[in-house]
Design a protein around this motif. Structure first.
Motif, PDB file in Angstrom:
ATOM      1  N   ILE A 162      14.685  31.069  36.302  1.00  0.00           N
ATOM      2  CA  ILE A 162      15.823  30.556  36.664  1.00  0.00           C
ATOM      3  C   ILE A 162      16.308  30.145  35.496  1.00  0.00           C
ATOM      4  O   ILE A 162      17.586  29.677  35.568  1.00  0.00           O
ATOM      5  N   ALA A 163      15.704  28.408  35.003  1.00  0.00           N
ATOM      6  CA  ALA A 163      16.144  27.516  34.357  1.00  0.00           C
ATOM      7  C   ALA A 163      16.922  28.497  32.999  1.00  0.00           C
ATOM      8  O   ALA A 163      17.868  28.509  32.557  1.00  0.00           O
ATOM      9  N   VAL A 164      16.425  29.308  32.330  1.00  0.00           N
ATOM     10  CA  VAL A 164      16.517  30.468  31.288  1.00  0.00           C
ATOM     11  C   VAL A 164      18.001  30.925  30.743  1.00  0.00           C
ATOM     12  O   VAL A 164      18.582  30.697  30.269  1.00  0.00           O
ATOM     13  N   PRO A 165      18.361  31.485  31.877  1.00  0.00           N
ATOM     14  CA  PRO A 165      19.846  32.026  32.002  1.00  0.00           C
ATOM     15  C   PRO A 165      20.956  30.562  32.357  1.00  0.00           C
ATOM     16  O   PRO A 165      21.985  31.630  31.495  1.00  0.00           O
ATOM     17  N   ARG A 166      20.321  29.769  33.285  1.00  0.00           N
ATOM     18  CA  ARG A 166      21.218  28.789  33.720  1.00  0.00           C
ATOM     19  C   ARG A 166      21.764  27.938  32.633  1.00  0.00           C
ATOM     20  O   ARG A 166      22.698  27.367  32.068  1.00  0.00           O
ATOM     21  N   ILE A 167      20.324  27.847  31.243  1.00  0.00           N
ATOM     22  CA  ILE A 167      21.107  27.041  29.970  1.00  0.00           C
ATOM     23  C   ILE A 167      21.332  27.533  28.908  1.00  0.00           C
ATOM     24  O   ILE A 167      20.914  26.728  27.866  1.00  0.00           O
ATOM     25  N   ASN A 168      21.944  28.621  29.071  1.00  0.00           N
ATOM     26  CA  ASN A 168      21.657  29.115  27.498  1.00  0.00           C
ATOM     27  C   ASN A 168      20.782  30.015  27.005  1.00  0.00           C
ATOM     28  O   ASN A 168      20.477  29.971  25.825  1.00  0.00           O
ATOM     29  N   ALA A 169      19.486  29.592  27.042  1.00  0.00           N
ATOM     30  CA  ALA A 169      18.132  29.071  26.334  1.00  0.00           C
ATOM     31  C   ALA A 169      18.565  30.990  25.510  1.00  0.00           C
ATOM     32  O   ALA A 169      17.637  31.108  24.395  1.00  0.00           O
ATOM     33  N   LEU A 170      18.626  32.120  26.296  1.00  0.00           N
ATOM     34  CA  LEU A 170      18.420  33.013  25.465  1.00  0.00           C
ATOM     35  C   LEU A 170      19.779  33.428  24.396  1.00  0.00           C
ATOM     36  O   LEU A 170      19.693  33.999  23.416  1.00  0.00           O
ATOM     37  N   GLY A 171      20.461  32.153  24.757  1.00  0.00           N
ATOM     38  CA  GLY A 171      22.025  32.070  23.939  1.00  0.00           C
ATOM     39  C   GLY A 171      22.728  33.813  23.999  1.00  0.00           C
ATOM     40  O   GLY A 171      23.774  34.314  23.671  1.00  0.00           O
ATOM     41  N   GLU A 172      23.028  34.396  25.706  1.00  0.00           N
ATOM     42  CA  GLU A 172      23.356  35.907  26.229  1.00  0.00           C
ATOM     43  C   GLU A 172      24.349  35.384  26.538  1.00  0.00           C
ATOM     44  O   GLU A 172      25.811  36.105  26.510  1.00  0.00           O
ATOM     45  N   LYS A 173      24.938  33.440  26.023  1.00  0.00           N
ATOM     46  CA  LYS A 173      26.535  33.640  26.666  1.00  0.00           C
ATOM     47  C   LYS A 173      27.332  33.048  25.436  1.00  0.00           C
ATOM     48  O   LYS A 173      27.370  32.363  25.576  1.00  0.00           O
ATOM     49  N   SER A 174      28.294  33.859  25.003  1.00  0.00           N
ATOM     50  CA  SER A 174      29.294  33.531  23.867  1.00  0.00           C
ATOM     51  C   SER A 174      29.896  32.799  23.831  1.00  0.00           C
ATOM     52  O   SER A 174      30.222  32.402  25.086  1.00  0.00           O
ATOM     53  N   GLY A 175      30.014  31.451  23.223  1.00  0.00           N
ATOM     54  CA  GLY A 175      31.145  30.875  23.273  1.00  0.00           C
ATOM     55  C   GLY A 175      30.252  29.395  23.903  1.00  0.00           C
ATOM     56  O   GLY A 175      30.731  28.685  24.469  1.00  0.00           O
ATOM     57  N   LYS A 176      28.848  29.324  24.576  1.00  0.00           N
ATOM     58  CA  LYS A 176      28.055  28.822  25.407  1.00  0.00           C
ATOM     59  C   LYS A 176      26.950  28.074  23.976  1.00  0.00           C
ATOM     60  O   LYS A 176      27.030  28.441  23.916  1.00  0.00           O
ATOM     61  N   ARG A 177      27.087  27.315  24.450  1.00  0.00           N
ATOM     62  CA  ARG A 177      25.414  26.116  23.974  1.00  0.00           C
ATOM     63  C   ARG A 177      24.456  27.073  24.022  1.00  0.00           C
ATOM     64  O   ARG A 177      24.408  26.809  25.332  1.00  0.00           O
ATOM     65  N   MET A 178      22.879  26.757  22.904  1.00  0.00           N
ATOM     66  CA  MET A 178      22.001  27.274  24.027  1.00  0.00           C
ATOM     67  C   MET A 178      21.303  26.551  23.937  1.00  0.00           C
ATOM     68  O   MET A 178      21.085  24.967  23.160  1.00  0.00           O
ATOM     69  N   GLY A 179      20.292  26.271  25.545  1.00  0.00           N
ATOM     70  CA  GLY A 179      19.707  25.053  25.414  1.00  0.00           C
ATOM     71  C   GLY A 179      18.493  25.545  25.152  1.00  0.00           C
ATOM     72  O   GLY A 179      17.983  26.764  24.472  1.00  0.00           O
ATOM     73  N   ARG A 180      17.702  24.978  25.369  1.00  0.00           N
ATOM     74  CA  ARG A 180      16.090  24.917  25.111  1.00  0.00           C
ATOM     75  C   ARG A 180      15.134  24.745  26.228  1.00  0.00           C
ATOM     76  O   ARG A 180      15.377  23.902  27.088  1.00  0.00           O
TER      77      ARG A 180
END
Length: 233
Positions: free
Chosen positions: A85-103
């Motif tokens: 659940i967390a991976v896409p919401r924090i953008n851990a894969l960097g898939e949301k362009s223009g959004k910060r990438m989480g870890r």
């Protein structure tokens, strides 16, 4: 097309499980409940590793702590549903362009099947240097520490309550060591009277402490989740 007037297809049929040789009645009832649980069925359909995934989904839908760019630690992450659940919401894969990438760092006492976008380690968070290891893996402090951990059941309600509260308290003190100022702590607790001391400590350390019982928690369970926001540092 002819209408179905038999009633079939209007609602899902309940699965009945026969008691097998060597299987206890309690095990049969547990299996029957699992097979008929709509959250278990939904998890299978949507590819999640268990119904618990929907608990963190519901909690985050309300409190919004899994945001793009967040640095997250998942304590006791097996089997990995919360990570999913967390991976896409924090953008851990960097898939949301223009959004910060989480870890996100998941830790557990046992090996956990990899989750794309999550970094998983075998670690006992109670070890003396566990906090330093986690901060090293994150290259800094965390914005969120979350935990769905539960101690092994003893079958004695009060004992189980005390064990889970002790585990939650240990997770909280771990969070104090790794959280960034303004961070969030989310953990499972059991209603039963021993959570008062933990609440007192959390109110000293965070600006706001709230509780929530998500719909994905079974109605007959005393579990709920504490959400402490605004870590004072």
């Amino acid at each position: 097309m002819a209408k179905n007037t038999s009633g079939r297809g209007q609602r899902e049929l309940r699965v009945k499980v026969k008691t097998a040789r060597g299987r206890k009645l309690s095990s049969t009832l547990w299996l029957e409940r699992q097979l008929n649980d709509p959250y278990v069925q939904r998890a299978k359909r949507e590819g999640y590793r268990g119904r618990a995934a929907f608990k963190i989904e519901e909690i985050d839908d309300k409190f919004r702590f899994l945001v793009p760019g967040a640095r997250v630690v998942d304590l006791g992450c097996a089997p990995g549903g919360w990570l999913q659940i967390a991976v896409p919401r924090i953008n851990a894969l960097g898939e949301k362009s223009g959004k910060r990438m989480g870890r996100i760092i998941g830790i557990d006492l046992q090996e956990v099947e990899p989750v794309p976008g999550a970094e998983i380690h075998v670690l006992d968070f109670l070890e003396d240097d566990a906090d330093d290891k986690v901060k090293g893996w994150l290259d800094g402090k965390a914005d969120l520490v979350m935990s769905d951990m539960a101690a092994a059941s003893s079958g004695h309600k009060q004992t189980d309550h005390l064990r889970i509260m002790a585990l939650c308290e240990a997770a909280a003190y771990f969070a104090f060591d790794v959280l960034e100022e303004g961070g969030t702590f989310v953990a499972k607790v059991l209603a039963g009277g021993a959570e008062g001391d933990l609440q007192k400590v959390l109110k000293q350390k965070f600006t706001k402490v709230a509780y929530m019982k998500p719909g994905a928690s079974r109605s007959d369970s005393s579990e709920k989740f504490v959400v402490a926001t605004g870590f004072r540092g």
